[in-house]
Design a protein around this motif. Structure first.
Motif, PDB file in Angstrom:
ATOM      1  N   LEU A 146      60.478  18.549  35.362  1.00 35.04           N
ATOM      2  CA  LEU A 146      61.607  18.811  34.475  1.00 35.04           C
ATOM      3  C   LEU A 146      61.187  19.700  33.316  1.00 35.04           C
ATOM      4  N   GLY A 147      62.142  19.992  32.440  1.00 34.94           N
ATOM      5  CA  GLY A 147      61.941  21.009  31.423  1.00 34.94           C
ATOM      6  C   GLY A 147      61.121  20.603  30.229  1.00 34.94           C
ATOM      7  N   ILE A 148      59.980  19.990  30.433  1.00 33.66           N
ATOM      8  CA  ILE A 148      59.083  19.656  29.334  1.00 33.66           C
ATOM      9  C   ILE A 148      58.335  20.916  28.918  1.00 33.66           C
ATOM     10  N   ASP A 149      58.230  21.143  27.617  1.00 32.49           N
ATOM     11  CA  ASP A 149      57.595  22.358  27.115  1.00 32.49           C
ATOM     12  C   ASP A 149      56.079  22.228  27.206  1.00 32.49           C
ATOM     13  N   ILE A 150      55.487  22.932  28.168  1.00 32.82           N
ATOM     14  CA  ILE A 150      54.032  22.928  28.311  1.00 32.82           C
ATOM     15  C   ILE A 150      53.498  24.362  28.298  1.00 32.82           C
ATOM     16  N   GLY A 151      54.271  25.263  27.703  1.00 33.14           N
ATOM     17  CA  GLY A 151      53.813  26.638  27.584  1.00 33.14           C
ATOM     18  C   GLY A 151      54.011  27.437  28.863  1.00 33.14           C
ATOM     19  N   ASP A 152      53.502  28.656  28.852  1.00 31.08           N
ATOM     20  CA  ASP A 152      53.650  29.542  30.001  1.00 31.08           C
ATOM     21  C   ASP A 152      52.544  29.276  31.016  1.00 31.08           C
ATOM     22  N   ILE A 153      52.927  29.123  32.283  1.00 32.51           N
ATOM     23  CA  ILE A 153      51.992  28.801  33.357  1.00 32.51           C
ATOM     24  C   ILE A 153      51.778  30.045  34.214  1.00 32.51           C
ATOM     25  N   ASN A 154      50.512  30.388  34.472  1.00 28.88           N
ATOM     26  CA  ASN A 154      50.200  31.579  35.265  1.00 28.88           C
ATOM     27  C   ASN A 154      50.294  31.343  36.766  1.00 28.88           C
ATOM     28  N   LEU A 155      49.983  30.123  37.204  1.00 26.56           N
ATOM     29  CA  LEU A 155      49.914  29.855  38.637  1.00 26.56           C
ATOM     30  C   LEU A 155      50.353  28.423  38.929  1.00 26.56           C
ATOM     31  N   ILE A 156      51.204  28.294  39.946  1.00 26.64           N
ATOM     32  CA  ILE A 156      51.626  26.984  40.443  1.00 26.64           C
ATOM     33  C   ILE A 156      50.949  26.743  41.789  1.00 26.64           C
ATOM     34  N   ILE A 157      50.313  25.588  41.926  1.00 26.86           N
ATOM     35  CA  ILE A 157      49.721  25.194  43.205  1.00 26.86           C
ATOM     36  C   ILE A 157      50.399  23.918  43.667  1.00 26.86           C
ATOM     37  N   LEU A 158      50.939  23.939  44.869  1.00 28.37           N
ATOM     38  CA  LEU A 158      51.587  22.761  45.444  1.00 28.37           C
ATOM     39  C   LEU A 158      50.648  22.139  46.465  1.00 28.37           C
ATOM     40  N   TRP A 159      50.172  20.940  46.161  1.00 31.32           N
ATOM     41  CA  TRP A 159      49.282  20.217  47.079  1.00 31.32           C
ATOM     42  C   TRP A 159      50.157  19.330  47.961  1.00 31.32           C
ATOM     43  N   GLY A 160      50.635  19.900  49.060  1.00 33.73           N
ATOM     44  CA  GLY A 160      51.580  19.197  49.917  1.00 33.73           C
ATOM     45  C   GLY A 160      52.997  19.637  49.616  1.00 33.73           C
ATOM     46  N   LYS A 161      53.868  19.526  50.604  1.00 31.72           N
ATOM     47  CA  LYS A 161      55.248  20.009  50.510  1.00 31.72           C
ATOM     48  C   LYS A 161      56.089  19.110  49.626  1.00 31.72           C
ATOM     49  N   ALA A 162      56.932  19.723  48.794  1.00 33.27           N
ATOM     50  CA  ALA A 162      57.873  18.972  47.984  1.00 33.27           C
ATOM     51  C   ALA A 162      58.879  18.262  48.879  1.00 33.27           C
ATOM     52  N   ARG A 163      59.474  17.190  48.369  1.00 29.63           N
ATOM     53  CA  ARG A 163      60.340  16.350  49.209  1.00 29.63           C
ATOM     54  C   ARG A 163      61.679  17.004  49.544  1.00 29.63           C
ATOM     55  N   ASN A 164      62.156  17.956  48.720  1.00 38.67           N
ATOM     56  CA  ASN A 164      63.417  18.640  48.992  1.00 38.67           C
ATOM     57  C   ASN A 164      63.446  19.958  48.217  1.00 38.67           C
ATOM     58  N   TRP A 165      64.501  20.745  48.420  1.00 38.31           N
ATOM     59  CA  TRP A 165      64.561  22.068  47.789  1.00 38.31           C
ATOM     60  C   TRP A 165      64.709  21.970  46.281  1.00 38.31           C
ATOM     61  N   GLN A 166      65.394  20.898  45.795  1.00 38.64           N
ATOM     62  CA  GLN A 166      65.536  20.754  44.355  1.00 38.64           C
ATOM     63  C   GLN A 166      64.180  20.554  43.689  1.00 38.64           C
ATOM     64  N   SER A 167      63.377  19.654  44.267  1.00 37.62           N
ATOM     65  CA  SER A 167      62.045  19.402  43.723  1.00 37.62           C
ATOM     66  C   SER A 167      61.172  20.645  43.834  1.00 37.62           C
TER      67      SER A 167
END
Length: 249
Positions: A146-167
């Motif tokens: 969710l929209g918690i402010d943690i600054g700008d992220i350069n790279l997202i790594i997904l370890w395993g598939k998310a449960r649905n398109w929203q996630s």
């Protein structure tokens, strides 16, 4: 939770004997007007729709273990600040990955773990520190979708598939917010690498988000929470109900 909120707003207005102003925003609703009609059917509303498309620069890696993940991180540039957010499905997996990264001398970034088992105070501390550090890696469950402010992220790594398109969309949407693209690496761990459904699932989620093909789901089949609201109402009124044993007798 959405229906709980809708009922709570209605109850609040009855207590106040007046309407309240409600403002809502979302990045993963395909039909905002239908949702608003569900939340506030007796009220007029103004809809501000600002679609924003960002290029998704994605890779899918198959058959990774923690050692492979470390090798991947070691190949990233070291001459520029990098902030990386790794999503896992379980708190156990997140803690295991974070611990492995902390034990690796070649990883100079600050390492954090974020999940629901941490106290609220500890989660706030992690969010603050991760936001302030120029080079940092945070391994999280859905608590950081969710929209918690943690600054700008350069790279997202997904370890395993998310449960649905929203996630999936919430997770990748955390990255590169100030640019016109998002960098995503989708990883199938070695225990899932032989599953074609997982591989195709990743690819279908990527295609769905890239083409903005989101199914419209009518939010009208959730009325089981009315029972919870009744229980809450009854439990807050002292001596306002009879115990079940009365009826049994």
């Amino acid at each position: 939770r959405g229906l709980q909120l809708a009922i709570e707003i209605s109850r609040l207005e009855k207590l106040l004997a007046r309407n309240v102003q409600v403002v809502a925003s979302s990045a993963t609703v395909s039909s905002p007007s239908a949702v608003w009609q569900f939340f506030r059917p007796q009220h007029e509303f103004t809809l501000a729709n600002q679609p924003r498309h960002r290029e998704i620069r994605s890779q899918i890696r198959i058959g990774y273990d923690h050692a492979d993940l470390i090798k991947l991180l070691e190949r990233l540039p070291t001459d520029i600040p990098l902030k990386i957010l790794i999503f896992g499905d379980t708190k156990r997996e997140c803690d295991a990955i974070a611990l492995k990264l902390q034990e690796t001398e070649s990883i100079s970034s600050d390492i954090f773990s974020h999940h629901a088992s941490l106290s609220p105070e500890m989660r706030l501390t992690v969010e603050k520190n991760f936001s302030e550090k120029p080079n940092a890696i945070c391994v999280a469950t859905s608590t950081l979708e969710l929209g918690i402010d943690i600054g700008d992220i350069n790279l997202i790594i997904l370890w395993g598939k998310a449960r649905n398109w929203q996630s999936f969309m919430q997770r990748i949407g955390r990255g590169n917010r100030r640019s016109k693209f998002v960098e995503v690496i989708c990883i199938l761990p070695n225990d899932l690498s032989n599953s074609f459904s997982e591989l195709f699932g990743f690819q279908s989620l990527l295609n769905q988000v890239e083409q903005a093909e989101f199914p419209a789901q009518e939010p009208f089949e959730l009325f089981g929470v009315v029972c919870q609201q009744i229980c809450v109402t009854v439990s807050t009124k002292e001596a306002g109900f009879l115990p079940l044993k009365f009826f049994a007798e």
